[in-house]
Design a protein around this motif. Structure first.
Motif, PDB file in Angstrom:
ATOM      1  N   PHE A  45     -63.596  14.034-127.658  1.00  0.00           N
ATOM      2  CA  PHE A  45     -64.571  13.014-127.278  1.00  0.00           C
ATOM      3  C   PHE A  45     -64.767  13.129-125.772  1.00  0.00           C
ATOM      4  CE2 PHE A  45     -65.229   8.161-126.907  1.00  0.00           C
ATOM      5  CZ  PHE A  45     -66.561   8.263-127.231  1.00  0.00           C
ATOM      6  N   ALA A  46     -65.921  13.622-125.346  1.00  0.00           N
ATOM      7  CA  ALA A  46     -66.111  13.970-123.943  1.00  0.00           C
ATOM      8  C   ALA A  46     -67.051  12.990-123.255  1.00  0.00           C
ATOM      9  CB  ALA A  46     -66.640  15.399-123.826  1.00  0.00           C
ATOM     10  N   VAL A  47     -66.484  11.950-122.666  1.00  0.00           N
ATOM     11  CA  VAL A  47     -67.274  10.952-121.949  1.00  0.00           C
ATOM     12  C   VAL A  47     -66.912  10.919-120.470  1.00  0.00           C
ATOM     13  CG1 VAL A  47     -67.752   8.480-121.717  1.00  0.00           C
ATOM     14  CG2 VAL A  47     -67.647   9.505-123.973  1.00  0.00           C
ATOM     15  N   GLY A  56     -46.822  12.454-119.644  1.00  0.00           N
ATOM     16  CA  GLY A  56     -46.234  12.409-120.987  1.00  0.00           C
ATOM     17  C   GLY A  56     -47.197  12.984-122.009  1.00  0.00           C
ATOM     18  N   ARG A  57     -46.837  12.864-123.293  1.00  0.00           N
ATOM     19  CA  ARG A  57     -47.669  13.329-124.409  1.00  0.00           C
ATOM     20  C   ARG A  57     -48.077  14.792-124.205  1.00  0.00           C
ATOM     21  NH1 ARG A  57     -53.604  11.155-125.550  1.00  0.00           N
ATOM     22  NH2 ARG A  57     -53.946  13.137-124.510  1.00  0.00           N
ATOM     23  N   LYS A  58     -47.061  15.598-123.848  1.00  0.00           N
ATOM     24  CA  LYS A  58     -47.354  17.000-123.535  1.00  0.00           C
ATOM     25  C   LYS A  58     -47.972  17.739-124.727  1.00  0.00           C
ATOM     26  CE  LYS A  58     -44.894  21.039-121.598  1.00  0.00           C
ATOM     27  NZ  LYS A  58     -45.668  21.311-120.389  1.00  0.00           N
ATOM     28  N   LEU A  86     -59.884  -7.422-118.215  1.00  0.00           N
ATOM     29  CA  LEU A  86     -59.894  -8.770-117.630  1.00  0.00           C
ATOM     30  C   LEU A  86     -61.285  -9.099-117.089  1.00  0.00           C
ATOM     31  CD1 LEU A  86     -56.406  -8.722-115.847  1.00  0.00           C
ATOM     32  CD2 LEU A  86     -57.001  -9.796-118.022  1.00  0.00           C
ATOM     33  N   CYS A  87     -61.925  -8.110-116.451  1.00  0.00           N
ATOM     34  CA  CYS A  87     -63.295  -8.326-115.929  1.00  0.00           C
ATOM     35  C   CYS A  87     -64.232  -8.686-117.086  1.00  0.00           C
ATOM     36  CB  CYS A  87     -63.825  -7.067-115.246  1.00  0.00           C
ATOM     37  SG  CYS A  87     -62.954  -6.628-113.743  1.00  0.00           S
ATOM     38  N   TYR A  88     -64.097  -7.946-118.192  1.00  0.00           N
ATOM     39  CA  TYR A  88     -64.961  -8.153-119.359  1.00  0.00           C
ATOM     40  C   TYR A  88     -64.757  -9.560-119.949  1.00  0.00           C
ATOM     41  CZ  TYR A  88     -66.608  -7.627-124.195  1.00  0.00           C
ATOM     42  OH  TYR A  88     -67.222  -7.817-125.400  1.00  0.00           O
ATOM     43  N   SER A 145     -68.295  -9.025-112.219  1.00  0.00           N
ATOM     44  CA  SER A 145     -67.633  -8.659-110.962  1.00  0.00           C
ATOM     45  C   SER A 145     -67.633  -7.165-110.715  1.00  0.00           C
ATOM     46  CB  SER A 145     -66.186  -9.149-110.992  1.00  0.00           C
ATOM     47  OG  SER A 145     -65.461  -8.438-111.979  1.00  0.00           O
ATOM     48  N   TYR A 146     -68.220  -6.393-111.615  1.00  0.00           N
ATOM     49  CA  TYR A 146     -68.120  -4.937-111.450  1.00  0.00           C
ATOM     50  C   TYR A 146     -69.478  -4.293-111.673  1.00  0.00           C
ATOM     51  CZ  TYR A 146     -67.850  -5.296-116.555  1.00  0.00           C
ATOM     52  OH  TYR A 146     -68.113  -5.590-117.882  1.00  0.00           O
TER      53      TYR A 146
HETATM   54  C1  LIG Z   1     -53.885  10.617-121.197  1.00  0.00           C
HETATM   55  C2  LIG Z   1     -55.341  10.303-121.104  1.00  0.00           C
HETATM   56  C3  LIG Z   1     -56.200  10.715-122.118  1.00  0.00           C
HETATM   57  C4  LIG Z   1     -57.575  10.487-122.020  1.00  0.00           C
HETATM   58  N1  LIG Z   1     -58.408  10.977-123.000  1.00  0.00           N
HETATM   59  C5  LIG Z   1     -59.760  10.872-122.838  1.00  0.00           C
HETATM   60  C6  LIG Z   1     -60.660  11.485-123.769  1.00  0.00           C
HETATM   61  O1  LIG Z   1     -60.245  12.106-124.766  1.00  0.00           O
HETATM   62  N2  LIG Z   1     -62.000  11.395-123.540  1.00  0.00           N
HETATM   63  C7  LIG Z   1     -62.522  10.735-122.455  1.00  0.00           C
HETATM   64  O2  LIG Z   1     -63.736  10.687-122.319  1.00  0.00           O
HETATM   65  N3  LIG Z   1     -61.679  10.134-121.551  1.00  0.00           N
HETATM   66  C8  LIG Z   1     -60.326  10.189-121.719  1.00  0.00           C
HETATM   67  N4  LIG Z   1     -59.473   9.595-120.802  1.00  0.00           N
HETATM   68  C9  LIG Z   1     -60.051   8.943-119.623  1.00  0.00           C
HETATM   69  C10 LIG Z   1     -59.815   7.456-119.560  1.00  0.00           C
HETATM   70  O3  LIG Z   1     -60.608   6.789-120.499  1.00  0.00           O
HETATM   71  C11 LIG Z   1     -60.082   7.076-118.112  1.00  0.00           C
HETATM   72  O4  LIG Z   1     -59.029   7.589-117.324  1.00  0.00           O
HETATM   73  C12 LIG Z   1     -60.201   5.630-117.937  1.00  0.00           C
HETATM   74  O5  LIG Z   1     -61.393   5.216-118.548  1.00  0.00           O
HETATM   75  C13 LIG Z   1     -60.191   5.233-116.466  1.00  0.00           C
HETATM   76  O6  LIG Z   1     -61.114   6.011-115.723  1.00  0.00           O
HETATM   77  P1  LIG Z   1     -60.667   6.630-114.318  1.00  0.00           P
HETATM   78  O7  LIG Z   1     -59.350   7.247-114.512  1.00  0.00           O
HETATM   79  O8  LIG Z   1     -61.738   7.468-113.757  1.00  0.00           O
HETATM   80  O9  LIG Z   1     -60.451   5.348-113.392  1.00  0.00           O
HETATM   81  P2  LIG Z   1     -61.401   4.785-112.244  1.00  0.00           P
HETATM   82  O10 LIG Z   1     -62.720   4.366-112.800  1.00  0.00           O
HETATM   83  O11 LIG Z   1     -61.386   5.742-111.093  1.00  0.00           O
HETATM   84  O12 LIG Z   1     -60.582   3.489-111.823  1.00  0.00           O
HETATM   85  C14 LIG Z   1     -59.355   3.576-111.092  1.00  0.00           C
HETATM   86  C15 LIG Z   1     -58.680   2.203-111.043  1.00  0.00           C
HETATM   87  O13 LIG Z   1     -59.542   1.268-110.397  1.00  0.00           O
HETATM   88  C16 LIG Z   1     -59.739   0.132-111.222  1.00  0.00           C
HETATM   89  N5  LIG Z   1     -61.117  -0.355-111.027  1.00  0.00           N
HETATM   90  C17 LIG Z   1     -62.256   0.363-110.882  1.00  0.00           C
HETATM   91  N6  LIG Z   1     -63.295  -0.466-110.733  1.00  0.00           N
HETATM   92  C18 LIG Z   1     -62.817  -1.721-110.798  1.00  0.00           C
HETATM   93  C19 LIG Z   1     -63.408  -3.029-110.714  1.00  0.00           C
HETATM   94  N7  LIG Z   1     -64.712  -3.206-110.519  1.00  0.00           N
HETATM   95  N8  LIG Z   1     -62.593  -4.097-110.828  1.00  0.00           N
HETATM   96  C20 LIG Z   1     -61.269  -3.951-111.012  1.00  0.00           C
HETATM   97  N9  LIG Z   1     -60.651  -2.757-111.097  1.00  0.00           N
HETATM   98  C21 LIG Z   1     -61.422  -1.658-110.979  1.00  0.00           C
HETATM   99  C22 LIG Z   1     -59.526   0.636-112.630  1.00  0.00           C
HETATM  100  O14 LIG Z   1     -59.175  -0.429-113.496  1.00  0.00           O
HETATM  101  C23 LIG Z   1     -58.404   1.628-112.437  1.00  0.00           C
HETATM  102  O15 LIG Z   1     -57.174   0.959-112.417  1.00  0.00           O
HETATM  103  C24 LIG Z   1     -58.091   9.783-120.900  1.00  0.00           C
HETATM  104  C25 LIG Z   1     -57.220   9.342-119.882  1.00  0.00           C
HETATM  105  C26 LIG Z   1     -55.864   9.596-119.973  1.00  0.00           C
HETATM  106  C27 LIG Z   1     -54.955   9.161-118.851  1.00  0.00           C
END
Ligand SMILES: Cc1cc2nc3c(=O)[nH]c(=O)nc-3n(C[C@H](O)[C@H](O)[C@H](O)COP(=O)(O)OP(=O)(O)OC[C@H]3O[C@@H](n4cnc5c(N)ncnc54)[C@H](O)[C@@H]3O)c2cc1C
Length: 388
Positions: free
Chosen positions: A124-126, A207-209, A374-376, A387-388
């Motif tokens: 799932f590539a988002v 983790g989850r290697k 929490l924001c949601y 707030s976002y």
């Molecule tokens: C092990 C693992 C597997 C994953 N697998 C997939 C996958 O298969 N497919 C896929 O598409 N994605 C995947 N993801 C991605 C995952 O969904 C994202 O890492 C997650 O959505 C957070 O995005 P980000 O890391 O870019 O955080 P960012 O958006 O950079 O945010 C960083 C931090 O800032 C906080 N933050 C940002 N904006 C606000 C705000 N306005 N108010 C409060 N806090 C804020 C966030 O809560 C977070 O703590 C995976 C992630 C992990 C770690």
């Protein structure tokens, strides 16, 4: 109100527990040390039809609901397979919901049965490096050229892309500047992961290697128009259909891994004798375990409520988010308490709880962070300003 598992759900749980019992602690310890996708578990679940639990019967599945799938995913995590076991099949369980809801009959016939049979795996590539949680800022472009689209861009954190044959991918078909609402102009495709056009680079992670997460570099990936799900430009709306079930399943998995940790801690507390008595006779050991049990049970009830709402076509947004939040917190605390209960041994890999602690952290980060939940809730339930 009935809080018990239905006879069908109990049968799901019993059958999945039986399959998972074939993959014991040593199997997962080795996968954690060496990596390597748990193909054996994936095959065993596929062989008995479990990968199609939520897929309509007309396309080879069982047509059950998210409440039933949550029972299954919880049983996998709780067996000691943790997030490594759950994530190995997670995407296949709910992920093609946009295809089920918005796909044509031809697409459903082409896309769903191979996934159910286990001969194809999907990722799932988002998420993108420059967009993070602000999905509408994603930059991967899909340009229409005749009967195909050509994709360029980058994705990050895409789980199982090392082993997946297919991917569900969200890309921009109309520039953000040219759409009225920021959620418009994104399109959804379910297509072949052509490794000639997509470089998949694994991320070395905590983790989850066993279940890889990756950077994708997409350079001229050709996608037939027939692989577009629904209308062009409405992809964001379509993926929303998969988000609540995904949160419910992740929550069920977090409760499952928390229960696995609690069971280990409880057994250890009964056996380990220090100062001439079992450590579990001390309230300082008992009370945290009792608290963790309550927290996991409470989170579990929110999981059931969210699934119940989703399966009845009700708006499950608030409870699906709340379930994911509460279960991730309860799961993490259970894993941490388990490690502390085992004392120094908790830090040793062969006692397994340190692996659970590393894995459960994922449920706090993905698919959405705790802060964004929490924001949601503040906005949608309490009516506070966005707030976002
Ligand atoms: C092990 C693992 C597997 C994953 N697998 C997939 C996958 O298969 N497919 C896929 O598409 N994605 C995947 N993801 C991605 C995952 O969904 C994202 O890492 C997650 O959505 C957070 O995005 P980000 O890391 O870019 O955080 P960012 O958006 O950079 O945010 C960083 C931090 O800032 C906080 N933050 C940002 N904006 C606000 C705000 N306005 N108010 C409060 N806090 C804020 C966030 O809560 C977070 O703590 C995976 C992630 C992990 C770690």
């Amino acid at each position: 109100m009935d809080f018990a598992l239905s006879p069908e759900q109990q049968a799901v749980r019993d059958a999945v527990v039986r399959i998972c019992a074939r993959f014991g602690d040593d199997y997962w310890l080795e996968r954690d040390r060496l990596g390597g996708f748990p193909f054996e578990l994936h095959r065993a679940l596929a062989a008995d039809g479990w990968l199609g639990i939520c897929v309509p019967e007309a396309y080879g599945g069982s047509g059950l609901g998210i409440a039933d799938a949550a029972v299954m995913m919880q049983a996998i995590a709780e067996s000691g397979a943790g997030m490594a076991g759950a994530s190995a099949v997670h995407m296949n369980i709910f992920g093609l919901n946009p295809v089920v809801v918005f796909g044509t009959d031809e697409q459903k016939r082409r896309m769903l049965p191979p996934l159910v049979a286990g001969c194809e795996k999907a990722c799932f590539a988002v998420t993108e490096p420059n967009a993070g949680l602000d999905t509408t800022r994603l930059e991967t472009r899909a340009e229409r050229r005749g009967d195909r689209y050509v994709l360029h861009g980058a994705k990050i954190w895409i789980s199982t892309a090392q082993v997946a044959e297919k991917m569900l991918i969200l890309a921009r078909t109309t520039p953000r500047a040219d759409v009225k609402k920021r959620t418009e102009g994104l399109s959804l495709f379910y297509t072949t992961l052509d490794r000639g056009r997509v470089e998949v680079r694994e991320i070395d992670k905590m983790g989850r290697k066993a279940v890889d997460s990756n950077q994708l570099f997409i350079d001229g990936l050709e996608v037939p128009v027939d692989d577009r799900i629904g209308e062009e430009g409405r992809g964001f709306e379509y993926i929303l259909h998969g988000l609540n079930p995904e949160r419910i399943l992740v929550a069920a998995e977090a409760v499952g891994i928390g229960r696995a940790a609690l069971a280990r801690a409880n057994a250890y507390a009964k056996e380990r004798v220090v100062f001439g008595r079992p450590i579990g006779q001390n309230q300082a050991i008992q009370h945290p375990l009792a608290e963790r049990w309550m927290e996991l049970e409470a989170a579990q009830m929110m999981v059931q409520r969210a699934a119940w709402e989703y399966d009845r076509g009700m708006n499950s947004g608030a409870s699906a988010n709340a379930a994911k939040y509460l279960a991730a917190e309860a799961g993490l605390k259970a894993c941490e308490t388990a490690m502390l209960t085992l004392g120094g041994y908790g830090y040793a890999k062969e006692y397994h709880v340190e692996r659970y602690l590393r894995e459960v952290m994922i449920t706090r980060l993905a698919p959405v962070s705790q802060q964004l939940i929490l924001c949601y809730l503040a906005e949608k339930v309490l009516g506070l300003p966005r707030s976002y």
